[in-house]
Design a protein around this motif. Structure first.
Motif, PDB file in Angstrom:
ATOM      1  N   LEU A  29      -0.469  -9.747  -0.942  1.00  0.00           N
ATOM      2  CA  LEU A  29      -0.531  -9.443   0.444  1.00  0.00           C
ATOM      3  C   LEU A  29       0.893  -9.431   1.104  1.00  0.00           C
ATOM      4  O   LEU A  29       1.219  -8.508   1.935  1.00  0.00           O
ATOM      5  N   GLY A  30       1.523 -10.128   0.949  1.00  0.00           N
ATOM      6  CA  GLY A  30       3.045 -10.395   1.391  1.00  0.00           C
ATOM      7  C   GLY A  30       4.148  -9.352   0.927  1.00  0.00           C
ATOM      8  O   GLY A  30       5.247  -9.180   1.116  1.00  0.00           O
ATOM      9  N   CYS A  31       3.713  -8.531  -0.246  1.00  0.00           N
ATOM     10  CA  CYS A  31       4.541  -7.881  -1.068  1.00  0.00           C
ATOM     11  C   CYS A  31       4.855  -6.440  -0.376  1.00  0.00           C
ATOM     12  O   CYS A  31       3.685  -5.654  -0.060  1.00  0.00           O
ATOM     13  N   PRO A  32       6.111  -6.164   0.116  1.00  0.00           N
ATOM     14  CA  PRO A  32       6.333  -4.910   0.778  1.00  0.00           C
ATOM     15  C   PRO A  32       6.186  -3.740   0.079  1.00  0.00           C
ATOM     16  O   PRO A  32       5.730  -2.503   0.500  1.00  0.00           O
ATOM     17  N   HIS A  33       6.211  -3.856  -1.373  1.00  0.00           N
ATOM     18  CA  HIS A  33       5.983  -2.750  -2.340  1.00  0.00           C
ATOM     19  C   HIS A  33       4.367  -2.498  -2.375  1.00  0.00           C
ATOM     20  O   HIS A  33       4.170  -1.377  -2.559  1.00  0.00           O
ATOM     21  N   CYS A  34       3.806  -3.689  -2.659  1.00  0.00           N
ATOM     22  CA  CYS A  34       2.138  -3.467  -2.682  1.00  0.00           C
ATOM     23  C   CYS A  34       1.823  -2.728  -1.344  1.00  0.00           C
ATOM     24  O   CYS A  34       0.931  -1.905  -1.192  1.00  0.00           O
ATOM     25  N   GLN A  35       2.285  -3.025  -0.165  1.00  0.00           N
ATOM     26  CA  GLN A  35       2.163  -2.247   1.140  1.00  0.00           C
ATOM     27  C   GLN A  35       2.451  -1.021   1.144  1.00  0.00           C
ATOM     28  O   GLN A  35       1.705  -0.133   1.573  1.00  0.00           O
ATOM     29  N   SER A  36       3.587  -0.601   0.713  1.00  0.00           N
ATOM     30  CA  SER A  36       3.927   0.780   0.555  1.00  0.00           C
ATOM     31  C   SER A  36       3.133   1.697  -0.563  1.00  0.00           C
ATOM     32  O   SER A  36       2.865   2.795  -0.184  1.00  0.00           O
ATOM     33  N   PHE A  37       2.784   0.770  -1.321  1.00  0.00           N
ATOM     34  CA  PHE A  37       1.879   1.318  -2.593  1.00  0.00           C
ATOM     35  C   PHE A  37       0.275   1.805  -1.963  1.00  0.00           C
ATOM     36  O   PHE A  37      -0.490   2.561  -2.676  1.00  0.00           O
ATOM     37  N   GLU A  38      -0.107   1.068  -0.756  1.00  0.00           N
ATOM     38  CA  GLU A  38      -1.396   1.111  -0.478  1.00  0.00           C
ATOM     39  C   GLU A  38      -1.949   2.456  -0.168  1.00  0.00           C
ATOM     40  O   GLU A  38      -2.929   3.036  -0.541  1.00  0.00           O
ATOM     41  N   LYS A  39      -1.097   3.321   0.615  1.00  0.00           N
ATOM     42  CA  LYS A  39      -1.331   4.588   1.140  1.00  0.00           C
ATOM     43  C   LYS A  39      -1.617   5.585  -0.151  1.00  0.00           C
ATOM     44  O   LYS A  39      -2.724   6.378  -0.211  1.00  0.00           O
ATOM     45  N   PRO A  40      -0.653   5.739  -1.004  1.00  0.00           N
ATOM     46  CA  PRO A  40      -0.995   6.780  -2.187  1.00  0.00           C
ATOM     47  C   PRO A  40      -2.173   6.119  -2.988  1.00  0.00           C
ATOM     48  O   PRO A  40      -2.992   6.929  -3.708  1.00  0.00           O
ATOM     49  N   LEU A  41      -2.451   4.591  -3.034  1.00  0.00           N
ATOM     50  CA  LEU A  41      -3.340   4.436  -3.742  1.00  0.00           C
ATOM     51  C   LEU A  41      -4.788   4.667  -3.181  1.00  0.00           C
ATOM     52  O   LEU A  41      -5.560   5.404  -3.780  1.00  0.00           O
ATOM     53  N   GLN A  42      -4.813   4.442  -2.046  1.00  0.00           N
ATOM     54  CA  GLN A  42      -6.126   4.891  -1.132  1.00  0.00           C
ATOM     55  C   GLN A  42      -6.289   6.401  -1.148  1.00  0.00           C
ATOM     56  O   GLN A  42      -7.501   6.758  -1.251  1.00  0.00           O
ATOM     57  N   MET A  59     -14.590  -8.157   3.552  1.00  0.00           N
ATOM     58  CA  MET A  59     -13.677  -7.147   3.017  1.00  0.00           C
ATOM     59  C   MET A  59     -13.797  -5.914   3.965  1.00  0.00           C
ATOM     60  O   MET A  59     -12.721  -5.151   3.715  1.00  0.00           O
ATOM     61  N   ALA A  60     -14.591  -5.486   4.819  1.00  0.00           N
ATOM     62  CA  ALA A  60     -14.348  -4.725   5.748  1.00  0.00           C
ATOM     63  C   ALA A  60     -13.214  -4.739   6.497  1.00  0.00           C
ATOM     64  O   ALA A  60     -12.748  -3.512   7.096  1.00  0.00           O
ATOM     65  N   HIS A  61     -12.561  -5.872   6.782  1.00  0.00           N
ATOM     66  CA  HIS A  61     -11.597  -5.985   7.352  1.00  0.00           C
ATOM     67  C   HIS A  61     -10.102  -6.153   6.596  1.00  0.00           C
ATOM     68  O   HIS A  61      -9.073  -6.494   7.240  1.00  0.00           O
ATOM     69  N   PHE A  62     -10.447  -5.895   5.422  1.00  0.00           N
ATOM     70  CA  PHE A  62      -9.103  -6.070   4.545  1.00  0.00           C
ATOM     71  C   PHE A  62      -7.948  -5.188   5.064  1.00  0.00           C
ATOM     72  O   PHE A  62      -6.463  -5.652   5.107  1.00  0.00           O
ATOM     73  N   ALA A  63      -8.100  -3.893   5.227  1.00  0.00           N
ATOM     74  CA  ALA A  63      -6.865  -2.990   5.784  1.00  0.00           C
ATOM     75  C   ALA A  63      -6.326  -3.511   6.935  1.00  0.00           C
ATOM     76  O   ALA A  63      -5.145  -3.381   7.074  1.00  0.00           O
ATOM     77  N   GLU A  64      -7.168  -4.148   7.708  1.00  0.00           N
ATOM     78  CA  GLU A  64      -6.584  -4.488   9.059  1.00  0.00           C
ATOM     79  C   GLU A  64      -5.714  -5.916   8.548  1.00  0.00           C
ATOM     80  O   GLU A  64      -4.617  -6.096   9.185  1.00  0.00           O
ATOM     81  N   LEU A  65      -6.216  -6.599   7.729  1.00  0.00           N
ATOM     82  CA  LEU A  65      -5.422  -7.855   7.459  1.00  0.00           C
ATOM     83  C   LEU A  65      -3.948  -7.609   6.879  1.00  0.00           C
ATOM     84  O   LEU A  65      -3.001  -8.101   7.185  1.00  0.00           O
ATOM     85  N   PHE A  66      -4.275  -6.514   5.777  1.00  0.00           N
ATOM     86  CA  PHE A  66      -3.052  -5.824   5.086  1.00  0.00           C
ATOM     87  C   PHE A  66      -1.992  -5.362   5.967  1.00  0.00           C
ATOM     88  O   PHE A  66      -0.842  -5.779   6.038  1.00  0.00           O
ATOM     89  N   ASP A  67      -2.277  -4.673   6.912  1.00  0.00           N
ATOM     90  CA  ASP A  67      -1.551  -4.204   8.118  1.00  0.00           C
ATOM     91  C   ASP A  67      -0.762  -5.307   8.961  1.00  0.00           C
ATOM     92  O   ASP A  67       0.183  -5.287   9.346  1.00  0.00           O
ATOM     93  N   TYR A  84      -0.182  -8.166   7.661  1.00  0.00           N
ATOM     94  CA  TYR A  84       0.872  -8.809   6.783  1.00  0.00           C
ATOM     95  C   TYR A  84       2.180  -7.898   6.850  1.00  0.00           C
ATOM     96  O   TYR A  84       3.351  -8.283   6.790  1.00  0.00           O
ATOM     97  N   LYS A  85       1.637  -6.563   6.941  1.00  0.00           N
ATOM     98  CA  LYS A  85       2.913  -5.479   6.941  1.00  0.00           C
ATOM     99  C   LYS A  85       3.689  -5.587   8.080  1.00  0.00           C
ATOM    100  O   LYS A  85       4.913  -5.699   8.087  1.00  0.00           O
TER     101      LYS A  85
END
Length: 212
Positions: free
Chosen positions: A66-79, A117-125, A127-128
């Protein structure tokens, strides 16, 4: 902020590169690019004993933090890839290779265990943007989640603990030392290379491995 005691014993001998940067988040591949002949050991390597339950190919497994900036950056192309390929299944596993990642792993798996888990994206944001006591509390209030009960689940729930152990064992046994890491069909771990150094090329390899 929040304090949870780890019950996972981490192997002290493992070398961790941690939240390393995948090179896929640079400029797009040029049109007319020559097709690549993908090679095991260069573009991907075999992994095994990945628990995916009853999920059948094609699917992806992402190991992340969750705290990884590269995971956070990768989230949009993954989605974006998931949206364009709804037939491809997906499992996300939280890495706990570092003791500093354990509390975040508990938060992630507690989110699953409490059916939030419906709130995962909000939680990830969260952390970001930078998680703190105030916005962490606000997350629970906004989404009508009992924070005390949630943290009790995060700290003591057997399924949360077992999920973290499973993630740790899979990553360590397969010598996966950084996040984000993508495993295709439970078999093929993508290796960072010049041939996967932007989103277009990265997901071109993903598509190739999905059909392999």
């Amino acid at each position: 902020m929040f304090k949870l005691i780890s019950v996972i014993t981490l192997a002290s001998a493992i070398l961790i590169s941690g939240c390393s940067e995948p090179k896929q988040n640079v400029q797009s591949a040029k049109s007319g690019q020559v097709d690549i002949s993908y090679e095991e050991g260069k573009h991907y390597r075999l992994v095994n004993n990945i628990n995916v339950g009853e999920l059948k190919a094609p699917f992806l497994v992402e190991y992340f933090w969750l705290g990884c900036p590269h995971c956070q950056s990768f989230e949009k192309p993954l989605q974006d890839f998931k949206s364009a390929n709804p037939e491809v299944g997906f499992i996300r596993k939280h890495a706990v290779l570092s003791e500093g990642w354990v509390n975040d792993g508990r938060i992630f798996y507690a989110l699953k265990e409490t059916n939030n888990m419906a709130h995962f994206a909000e939680l990830f944001d969260l952390y970001k943007s930078g998680i703190n006591d105030a916005n962490f509390d606000a997350f629970f209030t906004k989404n009508n989640i009992d924070k005390a009960a949630f943290l009790e689940t995060a700290g003591k729930n057997e399924n949360v603990i077992n999920n973290m152990k499973e993630s740790y064992e899979e990553m360590s046994a397969n010598k996966m030392t950084s996040v984000p890491s993508i495993v295709v069909n439970g078999k093929y771990l993508i290796i960072a290379s010049e041939d996967t150094n932007n989103n277009d090329k990265y997901f071109k390899l993903v598509n190739h491995l999905l059909k392999k």
